[in-house]
Write an enzyme that holds these catalytic residues in place. Structure first.
Site, PDB file in Angstrom:
ATOM      1  N   HIS A 100       0.802  -1.219   0.000  1.00 53.65           N
ATOM      2  CA  HIS A 100       0.000   0.000   0.000  1.00 53.65           C
ATOM      3  C   HIS A 100       0.840   1.277   0.000  1.00 53.65           C
ATOM      4  O   HIS A 100       0.298   2.378  -0.146  1.00 53.65           O
ATOM      5  CB  HIS A 100      -0.966  -0.002   1.192  1.00 53.65           C
ATOM      6  N   ASP A 123      -9.930  -0.421   3.951  1.00 54.01           N
ATOM      7  CA  ASP A 123      -8.736  -1.013   4.540  1.00 54.01           C
ATOM      8  C   ASP A 123      -9.014  -1.427   5.983  1.00 54.01           C
ATOM      9  O   ASP A 123      -9.772  -0.756   6.691  1.00 54.01           O
ATOM     10  CB  ASP A 123      -7.613   0.033   4.512  1.00 54.01           C
ATOM     11  N   HIS A 125      -6.653  -1.226   8.079  1.00 54.74           N
ATOM     12  CA  HIS A 125      -5.718  -0.366   8.803  1.00 54.74           C
ATOM     13  C   HIS A 125      -5.924   1.101   8.418  1.00 54.74           C
ATOM     14  O   HIS A 125      -6.493   1.402   7.374  1.00 54.74           O
ATOM     15  CB  HIS A 125      -4.283  -0.789   8.486  1.00 54.74           C
ATOM     16  N   ASP A 127      -3.303   3.291   8.027  1.00 54.03           N
ATOM     17  CA  ASP A 127      -2.165   3.760   7.218  1.00 54.03           C
ATOM     18  C   ASP A 127      -1.864   5.229   7.496  1.00 54.03           C
ATOM     19  O   ASP A 127      -1.512   5.994   6.596  1.00 54.03           O
ATOM     20  CB  ASP A 127      -2.412   3.518   5.723  1.00 54.03           C
ATOM     21  N   HIS A 140       4.370   1.079   4.137  1.00 56.49           N
ATOM     22  CA  HIS A 140       3.002   0.754   3.709  1.00 56.49           C
ATOM     23  C   HIS A 140       1.974   1.093   4.787  1.00 56.49           C
ATOM     24  O   HIS A 140       0.778   1.103   4.500  1.00 56.49           O
ATOM     25  CB  HIS A 140       2.886  -0.708   3.246  1.00 56.49           C
ATOM     26  N   ASP A 227      -7.425  -1.813  -0.232  1.00 52.11           N
ATOM     27  CA  ASP A 227      -6.494  -2.816   0.271  1.00 52.11           C
ATOM     28  C   ASP A 227      -7.281  -4.105   0.464  1.00 52.11           C
ATOM     29  O   ASP A 227      -8.304  -4.108   1.156  1.00 52.11           O
ATOM     30  CB  ASP A 227      -5.900  -2.329   1.599  1.00 52.11           C
ATOM     31  N   ASP A 229      -6.801  -6.455   2.328  1.00 53.14           N
ATOM     32  CA  ASP A 229      -6.965  -6.876   3.718  1.00 53.14           C
ATOM     33  C   ASP A 229      -8.141  -6.194   4.399  1.00 53.14           C
ATOM     34  O   ASP A 229      -8.478  -6.500   5.546  1.00 53.14           O
ATOM     35  CB  ASP A 229      -5.673  -6.729   4.521  1.00 53.14           C
ATOM     36  N   GLU A 272      -1.975  -4.898  -2.134  1.00 53.55           N
ATOM     37  CA  GLU A 272      -1.645  -5.916  -1.125  1.00 53.55           C
ATOM     38  C   GLU A 272      -2.073  -7.336  -1.506  1.00 53.55           C
ATOM     39  O   GLU A 272      -2.282  -8.185  -0.636  1.00 53.55           O
ATOM     40  CB  GLU A 272      -2.207  -5.530   0.256  1.00 53.55           C
TER      41      GLU A 272
END
Length: 300
Positions: A100, A123, A125, A127, A140, A227, A229, A272
């Site tokens: 990412h 996402d 996360h 980030d 990332h 992303d 994930d 990702e």
């Protein structure tokens, strides 16, 4: 959406520590993305992959607390220039990662073309780390912070302006793993976040409705940074930092369908995808299916 799409692959694996994500663009192509989009009536130009430099070191730099800063900066500059050219040429830029950290270059290339660029960050996360808050030094985990104008000066200097997006123009969807510094930054900047709690409680339809309403009046373009994930690992196992309890495959299709209906999205990246950690290219196949929905694929 524009009927011409230019694809850029970014085989970046230096923004984190797990090998294999550099093969993500190839895995996505292998999963039939070009044929799928062509079947929807789009003219596709595959511009190939940008070149990524070598890792400088295994461990974090003692002075910066960052890994592979120089190589990430150089790749980001190259990507920013390519994305800028694609938009100048009138095409829709579609970027495949890679980790990412590539979003630093993507947004540096997209942002000069809009007065008030909106961003949907799909996402697990945030980030939103910087060198000061990152537990790992992995870049990332920093691209959204960098795009907001926070981070190492070499990362901020990519592109025309240090601040690519405004915090009030960002919507984070699917968050369920945030570091302490990220939580503080979200509160300080007033970033709109829909965690899995909101998705569970309100439902994805309401979350996307609210997100679209939030962005449509104050932005003149919206970038989707997805992303894999963000999805639950049962649906997208081939990612470097999986987090249990994520967005489902069907919820993600609904989100993409609603974004397509809104007409807001003007650029996108899917990141990702790590085929080494995957099951029979399942995650790349999911990514391609979601792109189908984002670009107007319908059952009937």
């Amino acid at each position: 959406m524009k009927k011409n799409i230019s694809i850029i692959g970014v085989p970046m694996d230096l923004g984190q520590m797990r090998r294999g994500v550099d093969m993500g663009p190839s895995a996505i192509r292998y999963a039939g993305v070009i044929e799928r989009l062509e079947d929807l009536g789009y003219a596709i130009k595959d511009l190939g992959d940008i070149k990524i430099g070598q890792a400088e070191r295994v461990h974090k730099d003692r002075d910066t607390n960052l890994r592979n800063l120089k190589a990430v900066v150089e790749a980001s500059k190259t990507l920013a220039a390519k994305v800028d050219d694609v938009i100048e040429g009138g095409d829709f830029p579609l970027i495949f990662g890679g980790d990412h950290s590539i979003a630093i270059g993507t947004l540096a290339g997209v942002s000069p073309h809009y007065e008030n660029l909106g961003v949907i960050w799909y996402d697990a996360h945030g980030d939103l780390n910087t060198a000061d808050t990152s537990p790992s030094g992995n870049i990332h985990g920093m691209p959204l912070a960098v795009s907001l104008g926070l981070g190492h000066e070499d990362l901020l200097d990519i592109g025309h302006d240090r601040v690519k997006i405004k915090p009030e123009n960002v919507v984070l969807i699917g968050a369920r793993s945030l570091d302490e510094g990220e939580r503080e930054l979200i509160k300080e900047k007033g970033i709109k976040v829909y965690t899995m709690h909101e998705i569970d409680r309100l439902g994805m339809a309401k979350v996307m409705e609210d997100a679209i309403d939030y962005l449509k009046e104050k932005t003149d373009g919206v970038h989707l940074s997805l992303d894999l994930d963000g999805l639950d690992p049962s649906d997208a196992p081939g990612v470097g930092t999986p987090v249990l309890g994520g967005i489902s495959y069907r919820e993600s299709h609904l989100a993409m369908e609603m974004l397509e209906e809104s007409g807001l999205v003007t650029s996108a990246e899917f990141v990702e995808v790590n085929p080494i950690l995957d099951e029979k290219n399942k995650t790349a196949t999911v990514a391609v299916a979601l792109m189908g929905s984002l670009f107007g694929e319908k059952l009937l």
